[in-house]
Design a protein around this motif. Structure first.
Motif, PDB file in Angstrom:
ATOM      1  N   ILE A 164     -29.507  -8.192 -23.378  1.00 21.32           N
ATOM      2  CA  ILE A 164     -30.243  -8.748 -22.240  1.00 21.32           C
ATOM      3  C   ILE A 164     -31.390  -9.634 -22.715  1.00 21.32           C
ATOM      4  N   GLN A 223     -33.837 -11.654 -13.004  1.00 27.05           N
ATOM      5  CA  GLN A 223     -32.539 -12.287 -12.786  1.00 27.05           C
ATOM      6  C   GLN A 223     -32.171 -12.323 -11.302  1.00 27.05           C
ATOM      7  N   ALA A 224     -32.490 -11.254 -10.599  1.00 30.51           N
ATOM      8  CA  ALA A 224     -32.128 -11.181  -9.176  1.00 30.51           C
ATOM      9  C   ALA A 224     -32.872 -12.212  -8.351  1.00 30.51           C
ATOM     10  N   TRP A 267     -35.668  -7.108 -16.750  1.00 23.73           N
ATOM     11  CA  TRP A 267     -34.723  -8.232 -16.820  1.00 23.73           C
ATOM     12  C   TRP A 267     -34.045  -8.456 -15.481  1.00 23.73           C
ATOM     13  N   TRP A 268     -33.600  -7.377 -14.842  1.00 23.30           N
ATOM     14  CA  TRP A 268     -32.846  -7.545 -13.599  1.00 23.30           C
ATOM     15  C   TRP A 268     -33.746  -7.999 -12.458  1.00 23.30           C
ATOM     16  N   LEU A 319     -25.222  -7.320 -16.924  1.00 23.65           N
ATOM     17  CA  LEU A 319     -25.807  -6.233 -16.156  1.00 23.65           C
ATOM     18  C   LEU A 319     -24.954  -4.974 -16.242  1.00 23.65           C
ATOM     19  N   SER A 369     -26.275  -1.761 -18.441  1.00 18.22           N
ATOM     20  CA  SER A 369     -26.645  -0.579 -17.655  1.00 18.22           C
ATOM     21  C   SER A 369     -25.751   0.606 -18.002  1.00 18.22           C
ATOM     22  N   GLN A 385     -23.741 -13.227 -15.903  1.00 15.26           N
ATOM     23  CA  GLN A 385     -24.892 -12.377 -15.584  1.00 15.26           C
ATOM     24  C   GLN A 385     -24.429 -10.993 -15.137  1.00 15.26           C
ATOM     25  N   GLN A 386     -23.415 -10.949 -14.304  1.00 15.54           N
ATOM     26  CA  GLN A 386     -22.898  -9.685 -13.808  1.00 15.54           C
ATOM     27  C   GLN A 386     -22.347  -8.820 -14.939  1.00 15.54           C
ATOM     28  N   ARG A 429     -34.725  -2.903 -16.202  1.00 12.13           N
ATOM     29  CA  ARG A 429     -35.333  -3.124 -14.883  1.00 12.13           C
ATOM     30  C   ARG A 429     -36.112  -4.443 -14.855  1.00 12.13           C
TER      31      ARG A 429
END
Length: 377
Positions: A323, A254-255, A250-251, A271, A275, A267-268, A248
């Motif tokens: 990550i 990143q977002a 990290w994202w 993720l 996840s 990146q995708q 959470r």
């Protein structure tokens, strides 16, 4: 009660820096864990405890670990050690819980350390025991030593024929000295310090490791399952929550970034892979907890639980390693949430209960034994 974690989460968030500095829980955070019911979770109902489920503990500990894995680790250990103390003789349980079930129990029981010599009415326990998590705020400590089997000793303290057993002793926290030896890279707030003791322990405050295999009459489910079925599960719960917190953190970062087109696909993929691995880990641990709560226990089931738990921890570790590598220079700051989770998970994975090789060997042996038994019929 374990589901009402709002205040504890707030305190853990506020006190994280203090935990890292002092290498132990703050007193108010330890008090909050007691208020939330972790200490009483597995205490028998006749003492006012919850005799709770492993599924509920997994859910609460993993949620807490998203904010602070050290706090979650101590919460899990206080619960687990209350379960162990339930194997004390009745008089011993009365001494521990006679005034109420909200008693924090720390422990250093694997491997056995120190020395235990039979004396009139009990044992003389001396030595040092490493890594007793949460011991600073504990009321009691469980300490284990090799001891003459059945307390039958000769004049020099040795059992006839050298027979020994892994024996566990309950000692009041006030009777031991805590040495501030815990300065690790991660899980700093667990306060897993060394305990030093030279005490007389009455016989009713001791039990052997083999007693964990006995089924107590009319006991709740949590007091009838074998120790190897659930030991690793309780250590793994904080790792799961820390991995979910790391993902959470990290994202969220990143977002908020604007990446060049050639970096978006990478990146995708990170993720999606991370996840999925963490969600697989949760499914494995939830299944292990449900087995502990409901399934018919067999040697193969015990081995499957151990296998699934260590694989779940490996999945969490691999996901967070990936990550962390892709987080960039921001994760080099020691105050960064992702780095904190990565350090905590890396430290927790070093625990012997979470090693893959022994679990793999146990699983293979259990399958061979089961198939041999089937062939003999």
């Amino acid at each position: 009660m374990l589901s009402d974690l709002g205040k504890t989460l707030d305190v853990a968030r506020e006190d994280r820096a203090l935990l890292d500095e002092a290498c132990r829980l703050t007193d108010r955070l330890a008090d909050s864990l007691v208020t939330n019911g972790f200490a009483r979770h597995f205490v028998p109902t006749r003492w006012g405890g919850g005799a709770g489920t492993f599924t509920a503990l997994l859910d609460a500990v993993s949620l807490l670990a998203e904010t602070c894995a050290s706090t979650a680790w101590c919460a899990a250990r206080y619960a687990a050690h209350g379960r162990l103390a339930a194997y004390l003789p009745e008089d011993g349980q009365q001494e521990v819980w006679g005034d109420g079930p909200d008693v924090c129990v720390a422990a250093s029981v694997v491997p056995p350390q120190g020395s235990a010599v039979p004396v009139d009415g009990g044992w003389r326990l001396t030595g040092r025991w490493r890594m007793a998590s949460g011991v600073d705020q504990a009321d009691w400590v469980l300490l284990a030593s090799w001891a003459p089997a059945d307390g039958d000793a000769s004049a020099d303290g040795d059992a006839p024929g050298g027979a020994t057993e892994h024996r566990i002793f309950a000692v009041r926290r006030s009777e031991v000295k805590v040495l501030p030896t815990w300065r690790p890279v991660g899980m700093r707030g667990t306060g897993s310090n060394t305990v030093e003791a030279d005490v007389l322990v009455p016989g009713h405050l001791s039990f052997s490791l083999r007693d964990l295999a006995r089924v107590q009459p009319h006991a709740a489910r949590c007091h009838t399952v074998p120790f190897p079925l659930v030991a690793a599960l309780i250590f793994a719960a904080p790792v799961l929550g820390a991995a979910e917190g790391a993902l959470r953190s990290w994202w969220d970062e990143q977002a908020a970034r604007t990446l060049p087109d050639n970096a978006v696909a990478a990146q995708q993929q990170v993720l999606a892979r991370a996840s999925a691995h963490i969600q697989c880990a949760r499914l494995l641990l939830e299944r292990a907890a449900q087995r502990a709560d409901h399934a018919v226990v067999t040697p193969v089931l015990v081995a499957e639980n151990q296998r699934d738990v260590v694989v779940a921890v490996e999945l969490c570790g691999a996901a967070v390693d990936e990550i962390f590598r892709t987080a960039g220079s921001r994760a080099l700051d020691e105050d960064d949430a992702l780095q904190r989770h990565w350090r905590d998970i890396t430290t927790a994975r070093a625990h012997g209960t979470l090693k893959f090789a022994p679990a793999a060997a146990h699983y293979a042996d259990a399958l061979r034994t089961a198939r041999a038994a089937e062939g003999a019929r």
